[in-house]
Write a protein that holds these residues in place. Sequence first.
Motif, PDB file in Angstrom:
ATOM      1  N   ALA B  33      70.588 -74.657  99.856  1.00 39.29           N
ATOM      2  CA  ALA B  33      69.267 -75.278  99.687  1.00 39.29           C
ATOM      3  C   ALA B  33      68.667 -75.519 101.061  1.00 39.29           C
ATOM      4  O   ALA B  33      69.361 -75.955 101.983  1.00 39.29           O
ATOM      5  CB  ALA B  33      69.389 -76.595  98.929  1.00 39.29           C
ATOM      6  N   LYS B  35      65.321 -77.332 102.916  1.00 39.38           N
ATOM      7  CA  LYS B  35      64.139 -78.173 102.732  1.00 39.38           C
ATOM      8  C   LYS B  35      62.940 -77.567 103.438  1.00 39.38           C
ATOM      9  O   LYS B  35      63.097 -76.822 104.420  1.00 39.38           O
ATOM     10  CB  LYS B  35      64.404 -79.576 103.302  1.00 39.38           C
ATOM     11  N   ARG B  36      61.774 -77.900 102.955  1.00 38.37           N
ATOM     12  CA  ARG B  36      60.522 -77.465 103.569  1.00 38.37           C
ATOM     13  C   ARG B  36      60.573 -77.634 105.089  1.00 38.37           C
ATOM     14  O   ARG B  36      61.007 -78.681 105.583  1.00 38.37           O
ATOM     15  CB  ARG B  36      59.399 -78.334 102.991  1.00 38.37           C
ATOM     16  N   GLU B  38      62.529 -76.456 107.160  1.00 34.16           N
ATOM     17  CA  GLU B  38      63.818 -76.286 107.820  1.00 34.16           C
ATOM     18  C   GLU B  38      64.197 -74.811 107.842  1.00 34.16           C
ATOM     19  O   GLU B  38      63.575 -73.998 107.168  1.00 34.16           O
ATOM     20  CB  GLU B  38      64.879 -77.136 107.122  1.00 34.16           C
ATOM     21  N   GLY B  56      61.391 -71.317  95.344  1.00 34.70           N
ATOM     22  CA  GLY B  56      60.711 -71.642  96.584  1.00 34.70           C
ATOM     23  C   GLY B  56      60.248 -70.387  97.307  1.00 34.70           C
ATOM     24  O   GLY B  56      60.045 -69.338  96.698  1.00 34.70           O
ATOM     25  N   GLU B 101      58.463 -74.075 101.508  1.00 34.98           N
ATOM     26  CA  GLU B 101      58.573 -75.202 100.595  1.00 34.98           C
ATOM     27  C   GLU B 101      60.059 -75.369 100.314  1.00 34.98           C
ATOM     28  O   GLU B 101      60.863 -74.548 100.746  1.00 34.98           O
ATOM     29  CB  GLU B 101      57.802 -74.927  99.298  1.00 34.98           C
ATOM     30  N   SER B 102      60.411 -76.392  99.616  1.00 32.97           N
ATOM     31  CA  SER B 102      61.810 -76.608  99.266  1.00 32.97           C
ATOM     32  C   SER B 102      62.344 -75.375  98.538  1.00 32.97           C
ATOM     33  O   SER B 102      61.771 -74.949  97.544  1.00 32.97           O
ATOM     34  CB  SER B 102      61.895 -77.850  98.385  1.00 32.97           C
ATOM     35  N   THR B 103      63.421 -74.789  99.065  1.00 33.68           N
ATOM     36  CA  THR B 103      63.839 -73.463  98.605  1.00 33.68           C
ATOM     37  C   THR B 103      65.346 -73.396  98.339  1.00 33.68           C
ATOM     38  O   THR B 103      66.128 -74.048  99.029  1.00 33.68           O
ATOM     39  CB  THR B 103      63.464 -72.406  99.675  1.00 33.68           C
ATOM     40  N   GLU B 104      65.711 -72.607  97.317  1.00 30.84           N
ATOM     41  CA  GLU B 104      67.127 -72.369  97.042  1.00 30.84           C
ATOM     42  C   GLU B 104      67.420 -70.878  97.085  1.00 30.84           C
ATOM     43  O   GLU B 104      66.641 -70.078  96.568  1.00 30.84           O
ATOM     44  CB  GLU B 104      67.501 -72.893  95.651  1.00 30.84           C
TER      45      GLU B 104
END
Lengths: 196, 196
Positions: B33, B35-36, B38, B56, B101-104
């Motif tokens: 994961a 985070k936005r 990062e 994401g 954006e928050s991504t997996e």
Amino acid sequence: MDKYSLILENIKRHIKLTQDEERNFISLLKPIAIKRKEWLLEAGEICKYSCFVTNGCLRGYTIDTNGFEHVLSFAPKNWWIADMYSLISQKPGTIYIQALESTEVQALSKTAQERLYIEIPAFERFFRIITENSLVSFQQRLLDNLSLPAEERYQNFCKRYHGLTDILPAKQVASYIGVTPEFLSKMKHKLLYNSR
Amino acid sequence: MDKYSLILENIKRHIKLTQDEERNFISLLKPIAIKRKEWLLEAGEICKYSCFVTNGCLRGYTIDTNGFEHVLSFAPKNWWIADMYSLISQKPGTIYIQALESTEVQALSKTAQERLYIEIPAFERFFRIITENSLVSFQQRLLDNLSLPAEERYQNFCKRYHGLTDILPAKQVASYIGVTPEFLSKMKHKLLYNSR
DNA sequence: TATATTTCTTAACATACATTAAGTATAATA
DNA sequence: TATTATACTTAATGTATGTTAAGAAATATA
């Protein structure tokens, strides 16, 4: 069998083949000769072959809506070339492949290539690897076009394709790096003049 | 096993897998994961994974000697991304991969990928095919950069990445097509103004 | 909600590169 | 070798796009 040593060495850089596999592979090749300024492939045609250059030099290019040519790639001896879009999709392509000098290739038809993937799975690996390498250099070239001034792109070209610069007409080099022949000429003058 | 359906469908577009092979493949994946804002990878690091985005959006970009960013690729849901140069060579790379954006992602390590090639040869085919497709689109993008004015590159981008344009900050789109945010802003104004 | 960041827009000015044109050199072909 | 076509150079002028700067809008964070 000496005429096949170049292509076999090229392949053995990435995979191993038995003698039988070598013979099988070679039996699939079709030699094609292209005279200077003639075309191996033209836009609008469907690309039927992956071609390995055994002698001479090819260039792949497009012609835009204003009639200007843009060089996608050069393929000197020991390089592979095709219109990848058309080869994959089997739809009419956009690439011209022309001989810069009298050139010979060993052509591997798409159907032969697909048979090869099944009969000798190592070829799947071979083409995966050379496609990966090609992808990396196109990515780098794109980034160079986005980030470097023409002068540095020219210098990079000279380094990366050392030797080719002497053989190619300057206008082809200009087209590859994305400037006009006039501007390349100016840059060369400046580089000569400033380096002493 | 529903969380793996996206990646399995992605793979099944090109190859078939038995249930055992699916399980084997899935066991090699490592969820990560980000985070936005990062990074999944930074320039200078060695790229250890091929990453498949399950949610994401990521962007791959370089920073040039003047500190300007240049977007090499976007990877929304259902796309693969890596620093191919670094992944292949296992040398320090030049690409930053950052979450917009928050991504997996599901990450497949290079060693796992190589094991896969041996245990399930169909994966050799899968990665050959997606690499070929990627090569074709980078070649087209390079030719677009060489032959089209910025306005047409922008319009092509909007068509090809339809939907993405609404999500991405305009400055990222500008960087992808190779113009400044200021100039993109001017083009958008002009396109709006002239189309009525 | 308020404040701080980041992004977007607009406009004046600057520049890398293109275009046009003409002359010169080089190379292909008779 | 002579002739012709192609490629290269130089210079004047034009243009697409960059740069700088400042304010407005949107978005993130307190």
